[in-house]
Design a protein around this motif. Structure first.
Motif, mmCIF file in Angstrom:
data_model
loop_
_atom_site.group_PDB
_atom_site.id
_atom_site.type_symbol
_atom_site.label_atom_id
_atom_site.label_comp_id
_atom_site.label_asym_id
_atom_site.label_seq_id
_atom_site.Cartn_x
_atom_site.Cartn_y
_atom_site.Cartn_z
ATOM 1 N N ARG A 66 8.013 9.839 -10.379
ATOM 2 C CA ARG A 66 7.779 8.884 -9.297
ATOM 3 C C ARG A 66 9.104 8.361 -8.765
ATOM 4 O O ARG A 66 10.035 8.086 -9.522
ATOM 5 C CB ARG A 66 6.902 7.730 -9.796
ATOM 6 C CG ARG A 66 6.583 6.685 -8.739
ATOM 7 C CD ARG A 66 5.502 5.712 -9.183
ATOM 8 N NE ARG A 66 4.178 6.347 -9.228
ATOM 9 C CZ ARG A 66 3.029 5.681 -9.261
ATOM 10 N NH1 ARG A 66 3.033 4.356 -9.253
ATOM 11 N NH2 ARG A 66 1.888 6.323 -9.307
ATOM 12 N N TRP A 67 9.179 8.182 -7.439
ATOM 13 C CA TRP A 67 10.362 7.670 -6.741
ATOM 14 C C TRP A 67 9.892 6.525 -5.860
ATOM 15 O O TRP A 67 9.079 6.707 -4.965
ATOM 16 C CB TRP A 67 10.985 8.795 -5.949
ATOM 17 C CG TRP A 67 11.948 8.507 -4.827
ATOM 18 C CD1 TRP A 67 11.873 9.043 -3.577
ATOM 19 C CD2 TRP A 67 13.143 7.708 -4.833
ATOM 20 N NE1 TRP A 67 12.933 8.620 -2.793
ATOM 21 C CE2 TRP A 67 13.735 7.784 -3.552
ATOM 22 C CE3 TRP A 67 13.757 6.896 -5.795
ATOM 23 C CZ2 TRP A 67 14.904 7.128 -3.205
ATOM 24 C CZ3 TRP A 67 14.936 6.227 -5.458
ATOM 25 C CH2 TRP A 67 15.493 6.351 -4.193
ATOM 26 N N VAL A 68 10.391 5.326 -6.140
ATOM 27 C CA VAL A 68 9.998 4.132 -5.398
ATOM 28 C C VAL A 68 11.252 3.480 -4.833
ATOM 29 O O VAL A 68 12.206 3.203 -5.577
ATOM 30 C CB VAL A 68 9.244 3.132 -6.291
ATOM 31 C CG1 VAL A 68 8.715 1.969 -5.460
ATOM 32 C CG2 VAL A 68 8.093 3.822 -7.034
ATOM 33 N N TRP A 126 11.947 -6.494 -5.527
ATOM 34 C CA TRP A 126 11.975 -5.431 -4.522
ATOM 35 C C TRP A 126 12.601 -5.853 -3.201
ATOM 36 O O TRP A 126 12.978 -4.997 -2.392
ATOM 37 C CB TRP A 126 10.566 -4.895 -4.284
ATOM 38 C CG TRP A 126 10.077 -4.006 -5.380
ATOM 39 C CD1 TRP A 126 9.115 -4.293 -6.306
ATOM 40 C CD2 TRP A 126 10.542 -2.685 -5.683
ATOM 41 N NE1 TRP A 126 8.943 -3.231 -7.166
ATOM 42 C CE2 TRP A 126 9.809 -2.221 -6.799
ATOM 43 C CE3 TRP A 126 11.492 -1.837 -5.113
ATOM 44 C CZ2 TRP A 126 10.003 -0.957 -7.368
ATOM 45 C CZ3 TRP A 126 11.693 -0.572 -5.675
ATOM 46 C CH2 TRP A 126 10.955 -0.155 -6.781
ATOM 47 N N VAL A 150 8.208 -0.860 1.107
ATOM 48 C CA VAL A 150 8.411 -0.205 -0.183
ATOM 49 C C VAL A 150 7.612 1.103 -0.178
ATOM 50 O O VAL A 150 6.381 1.101 0.002
ATOM 51 C CB VAL A 150 7.953 -1.092 -1.358
ATOM 52 C CG1 VAL A 150 8.424 -0.473 -2.677
ATOM 53 C CG2 VAL A 150 8.475 -2.514 -1.216
ATOM 54 N N VAL A 177 6.264 4.334 -2.133
ATOM 55 C CA VAL A 177 5.935 4.823 -3.469
ATOM 56 C C VAL A 177 5.632 6.311 -3.340
ATOM 57 O O VAL A 177 4.679 6.707 -2.655
ATOM 58 C CB VAL A 177 4.725 4.075 -4.053
ATOM 59 C CG1 VAL A 177 4.463 4.535 -5.486
ATOM 60 C CG2 VAL A 177 4.963 2.559 -4.012
ATOM 61 N N CYS A 178 6.455 7.130 -3.968
ATOM 62 C CA CYS A 178 6.398 8.582 -3.784
ATOM 63 C C CYS A 178 6.312 9.301 -5.118
ATOM 64 O O CYS A 178 6.755 8.764 -6.142
ATOM 65 C CB CYS A 178 7.650 9.075 -3.046
ATOM 66 S SG CYS A 178 8.217 8.010 -1.703
ATOM 67 N N LEU A 236 4.674 -1.008 -9.324
ATOM 68 C CA LEU A 236 4.800 0.152 -8.448
ATOM 69 C C LEU A 236 5.355 1.373 -9.175
ATOM 70 O O LEU A 236 5.127 2.511 -8.756
ATOM 71 C CB LEU A 236 5.680 -0.186 -7.240
ATOM 72 C CG LEU A 236 5.197 -1.361 -6.383
ATOM 73 C CD1 LEU A 236 6.119 -1.565 -5.196
ATOM 74 C CD2 LEU A 236 3.765 -1.142 -5.920
ATOM 75 N N LEU A 237 6.069 1.145 -10.271
ATOM 76 C CA LEU A 237 6.576 2.245 -11.076
ATOM 77 C C LEU A 237 5.547 2.738 -12.086
ATOM 78 O O LEU A 237 5.771 3.738 -12.761
ATOM 79 C CB LEU A 237 7.846 1.819 -11.821
ATOM 80 C CG LEU A 237 9.074 1.530 -10.954
ATOM 81 C CD1 LEU A 237 10.189 0.944 -11.806
ATOM 82 C CD2 LEU A 237 9.546 2.791 -10.250
ATOM 83 N N GLU A 270 8.431 -6.549 -9.736
ATOM 84 C CA GLU A 270 7.816 -5.375 -10.343
ATOM 85 C C GLU A 270 6.927 -5.753 -11.520
ATOM 86 O O GLU A 270 5.971 -5.039 -11.845
ATOM 87 C CB GLU A 270 8.901 -4.393 -10.786
ATOM 88 C CG GLU A 270 8.412 -3.149 -11.530
ATOM 89 C CD GLU A 270 7.475 -2.262 -10.712
ATOM 90 O OE1 GLU A 270 6.822 -1.385 -11.319
ATOM 91 O OE2 GLU A 270 7.390 -2.437 -9.469
ATOM 92 N N CYS A 285 14.247 4.714 -8.864
ATOM 93 C CA CYS A 285 13.918 3.527 -8.075
ATOM 94 C C CYS A 285 15.149 3.036 -7.345
ATOM 95 O O CYS A 285 16.289 3.328 -7.727
ATOM 96 C CB CYS A 285 13.357 2.419 -8.974
ATOM 97 S SG CYS A 285 14.453 1.933 -10.327
ATOM 98 N N SER A 338 12.815 0.577 -1.675
ATOM 99 C CA SER A 338 12.553 -0.417 -0.641
ATOM 100 C C SER A 338 13.706 -0.452 0.345
ATOM 101 O O SER A 338 14.873 -0.223 -0.011
ATOM 102 C CB SER A 338 12.343 -1.807 -1.255
ATOM 103 O OG SER A 338 13.488 -2.261 -1.945
#
Length: 293
Positions: free
Chosen positions: A189-191, A67, A287, A289-290, A79-80, A74, A161, A193
């Motif tokens: 999910r959208w991650v 990241w 980072v 995490v969304c 995080l994913l 990861e 990502c 950094s």
């Protein structure tokens, strides 16, 4: 400053022509819109991809998901989501570089697409695939495109990502957020950094000189490197932490975590302004995490 361009031995051996040399740029702070920023990013990464991969390729690995310069992996961070749940999922990597993260995802059964604005970076992805010469698929799918205009249908992916890709280099990052949301399926999910926003108040130096505040954290004027004719050859945009959160919300996402990796004891490398000295005192990476509703 842009580092001196060095030819890649791998590309020389393959007979691939080197990108044209650029004159030494001048650093300044000035406005740069989306068009100028996009043009600068494409050119800079095409010119500097070889040196970047030679200098940082060993740390990044060919098939690891890192990241940021701290080395947050990861594999451990998750995080994913759990790695054992990535199998069969469609994943978009934005600003993929040589597709190291996408290769890690593919090894866990995901179906990644690696997108980058730089053709040269994607050539390195193909080079790594060719050098691996492993049985099975010949590598992940590669797409050259701008992150503010993703060339995919609505709802094409389960996850997205980006490890330091695209987001810091666009003038209006909310456009990237909206495009990522568009191509994600509900619940996706959208991650991503980026450089931690607090770093913009400090000099980009790894030693003690990088520990004293040199500017206003609230100055959003872009950092620009330009040639003798005033054309931008590198652009990076500063957003405060609050700005980043508002971009996430404005793009239609819900922020579920904000990770600020601590510098680990095992990591003794310096990477630009990142170093064990600074990393032990101030955050270097953020980072986000969304999730999409």
């Amino acid at each position: 400053m842009v580092q001196e361009h060095k030819p890649s031995a791998a590309f020389e051996a393959a007979g691939v022509p080197e990108p044209p040399e650029a004159s030494e740029p001048t650093a300044t702070r000035r406005i740069a819109d989306d068009t100028e920023s996009s043009r600068a990013s494409r050119g800079w990464w095409d010119r500097n991809a070889d040196e970047y991969q030679e200098e940082h390729g060993a740390f990044l690995g060919d098939d690891r998901f890192i990241w940021g310069p701290e080395g947050l992996d990861e594999e451990e961070a998750g995080l994913l989501g759990p790695a054992d749940r990535l199998k069969g999922r469609d994943v978009l990597e934005v600003g993929a570089g040589a597709a190291q993260c996408s290769r890690w995802l593919a090894a866990r059964g995901a179906r990644p697409v690696a997108l980058d604005i730089s053709h040269r970076q994607l050539r390195h992805a193909r080079r790594i695939d060719a050098e691996a010469a492993a049985p099975g698929p010949s590598g992940v799918a590669l797409v050259q495109a701008d992150a503010t205009a993703l060339p995919f249908r609505d709802g094409s992916f389960d996850l997205a990502c980006s490890a330091y890709g695209a987001v810091p280099f666009v003038a209006e990052p909310v456009r990237v957020m909206r495009e990522v949301r568009r191509v994600l399926r509900p619940g996706g999910r959208w991650v991503f950094s980026v450089t931690h926003p607090v770093r913009w108040a400090f000099p980009d130096e790894p030693g003690p000189e990088g520990l004293s505040i040199s500017g206003s954290y609230f100055d959003r004027t872009p950092y620009v490197e330009q040639d003798d004719e005033g054309r931008a050859v590198y652009v990076e945009h500063h957003r405060t932490l609050g700005d980043r959160v508002r971009d996430v919300a404005g793009g239609g996402f819900r922020l579920i975590d904000l990770v600020e990796p601590e510098w680990p004891a095992w990591n003794r490398q310096e990477w630009g302004g990142w170093s064990p000295l600074r990393g032990g005192l101030i955050p270097g990476t953020a980072v986000f995490v969304c999730e999409r509703d």
